[in-house]
Design a protein around this motif. Structure first.
Motif, PDB file in Angstrom:
ATOM      1  N   SER A 123       0.840  -1.192   0.000  1.00 40.80           N
ATOM      2  CA  SER A 123       0.000   0.000   0.000  1.00 40.80           C
ATOM      3  C   SER A 123       0.881   1.250   0.000  1.00 40.80           C
ATOM      4  O   SER A 123       1.797   1.370   0.823  1.00 40.80           O
ATOM      5  N   ARG A 125       0.676   5.596  -0.324  1.00 43.48           N
ATOM      6  CA  ARG A 125      -0.214   6.753  -0.318  1.00 43.48           C
ATOM      7  C   ARG A 125       0.584   8.042  -0.229  1.00 43.48           C
ATOM      8  O   ARG A 125       1.631   8.092   0.420  1.00 43.48           O
ATOM      9  N   ALA A 159      -3.566  11.342  -9.446  1.00 41.70           N
ATOM     10  CA  ALA A 159      -4.631  10.359  -9.222  1.00 41.70           C
ATOM     11  C   ALA A 159      -5.062   9.717 -10.530  1.00 41.70           C
ATOM     12  O   ALA A 159      -5.272   8.491 -10.607  1.00 41.70           O
ATOM     13  N   ASP A 170      -2.023   5.781  -4.148  1.00 41.24           N
ATOM     14  CA  ASP A 170      -3.226   6.575  -3.914  1.00 41.24           C
ATOM     15  C   ASP A 170      -2.809   7.958  -3.422  1.00 41.24           C
ATOM     16  O   ASP A 170      -1.818   8.097  -2.702  1.00 41.24           O
ATOM     17  N   ASP A 228     -11.078   5.210   2.138  1.00 40.80           N
ATOM     18  CA  ASP A 228     -10.531   4.737   0.870  1.00 40.80           C
ATOM     19  C   ASP A 228     -10.304   5.951  -0.023  1.00 40.80           C
ATOM     20  O   ASP A 228     -11.262   6.614  -0.433  1.00 40.80           O
ATOM     21  N   PHE A 229      -9.053   6.256  -0.333  1.00 41.73           N
ATOM     22  CA  PHE A 229      -8.747   7.457  -1.105  1.00 41.73           C
ATOM     23  C   PHE A 229      -9.434   7.448  -2.472  1.00 41.73           C
ATOM     24  O   PHE A 229      -9.820   8.493  -2.987  1.00 41.73           O
ATOM     25  N   LYS A 230      -9.568   6.283  -3.058  1.00 36.55           N
ATOM     26  CA  LYS A 230     -10.209   6.203  -4.377  1.00 36.55           C
ATOM     27  C   LYS A 230     -11.697   6.535  -4.285  1.00 36.55           C
ATOM     28  O   LYS A 230     -12.281   7.054  -5.239  1.00 36.55           O
ATOM     29  N   SER A 234      -9.681  12.896  -4.950  1.00 33.28           N
ATOM     30  CA  SER A 234      -8.356  13.456  -4.699  1.00 33.28           C
ATOM     31  C   SER A 234      -8.371  14.794  -3.970  1.00 33.28           C
ATOM     32  O   SER A 234      -7.336  15.244  -3.489  1.00 33.28           O
TER      33      SER A 234
END
Length: 241
Positions: A123, A125, A159, A170, A228-230, A234
């Protein structure tokens, strides 16, 4: 072990983020011009305005992380509100320095971070600390507004690009609200002719409307751990969470 990299870690939100993340048992690397002693935090002294050194700095950061890291989070927090002033009266060197710290540095570090970890299937970020000033125009903050708008749009582009990456990063650009930090002290010490909204910001302090750095860091960490960034997109404002 989760790895967090926090720029501007010697004071304000950055200090609290580094302190709280380390206290939770994470591996934290703090970047700042002046070192602050926080238990468990590895500090790397660096001046982010020296942009020619930032690629090698990022390599040093990644090399310092434990081999068994399960995630990497880069928090581009360092920033400056100066120069405050109506455009036409602002010092050119101060504009250049602010752009370097607020925009050029996070772009270069993010670029190197993505490149260095592109083959890593963990992961990853990037959290860019933005501001409502990047989304609204304020007299006297021409440079600050422009740099924060820039970091917002940079985050949007990254993004989109990362949708096609094999091991994507992310990214989110998050406005943390109005916080009682040294930056607010600088704002309140400015002159009304340089910053026409001065009285409003003095009222924020007098009426107790400023969040503490500690509270804001707690909210940001909760956001990073639970969102969840998605899904959120953004561009985010912490006050909505």
């Amino acid at each position: 072990m989760k790895v967090y990299v926090v720029t501007g870690a010697s004071k304000g939100i950055g200090f609290e983020l580094a302190k709280q993340l380390s206290g939770a048992g994470h591996f934290v690397i703090g970047i700042a011009r002046t070192e602050s002693k926080i238990d468990g935090v590895k500090f790397i002294k660096a001046d982010l305005s020296e942009t020619e050194k930032l690629e090698s700095l990022t390599n040093e950061i990644i090399a310092a992380a434990p081999q068994h890291a399960v995630s990497f989070t880069l928090i581009n927090n360092a920033g400056m509100v100066n120069p405050i002033g109506i455009i036409g009266s602002v010092n050119a060197e101060e504009i250049t320095n602010a752009i370097a710290v607020n925009l050029t540095a996070p772009m270069i570090i993010s670029n190197a971070f993505i490149s260095k970890l592109k083959d890593s299937n963990v992961s990853k970020r990037i959290v860019n600390i933005s501001s409502g000033a990047g989304r609204n125009a304020y007299e006297g903050w021409g440079t600050y507004c422009a740099t924060k708008a820039g970091i917002d749009h940079f985050s949007r582009v990254v993004a989109i690009e990362q949708l096609n990456a094999q091991h994507p990063v992310d990214i989110v650009s998050i406005a943390p609200g109005i916080i009682d930090t040294g930056m607010q002290e600088i704002i309140r010490a400015s002159k009304e002719e340089a910053f026409p909204l001065l009285d409003k910001f003095i009222e924020y302090k007098e009426q107790g409307l400023l969040s503490s750095a500690q509270q804001t860091a707690q909210k940001l960490i909760s956001f990073m751990e639970n969102e969840d960034f998605k899904e959120v997109g953004s561009i985010v404002d912490i006050r909505n969470y």
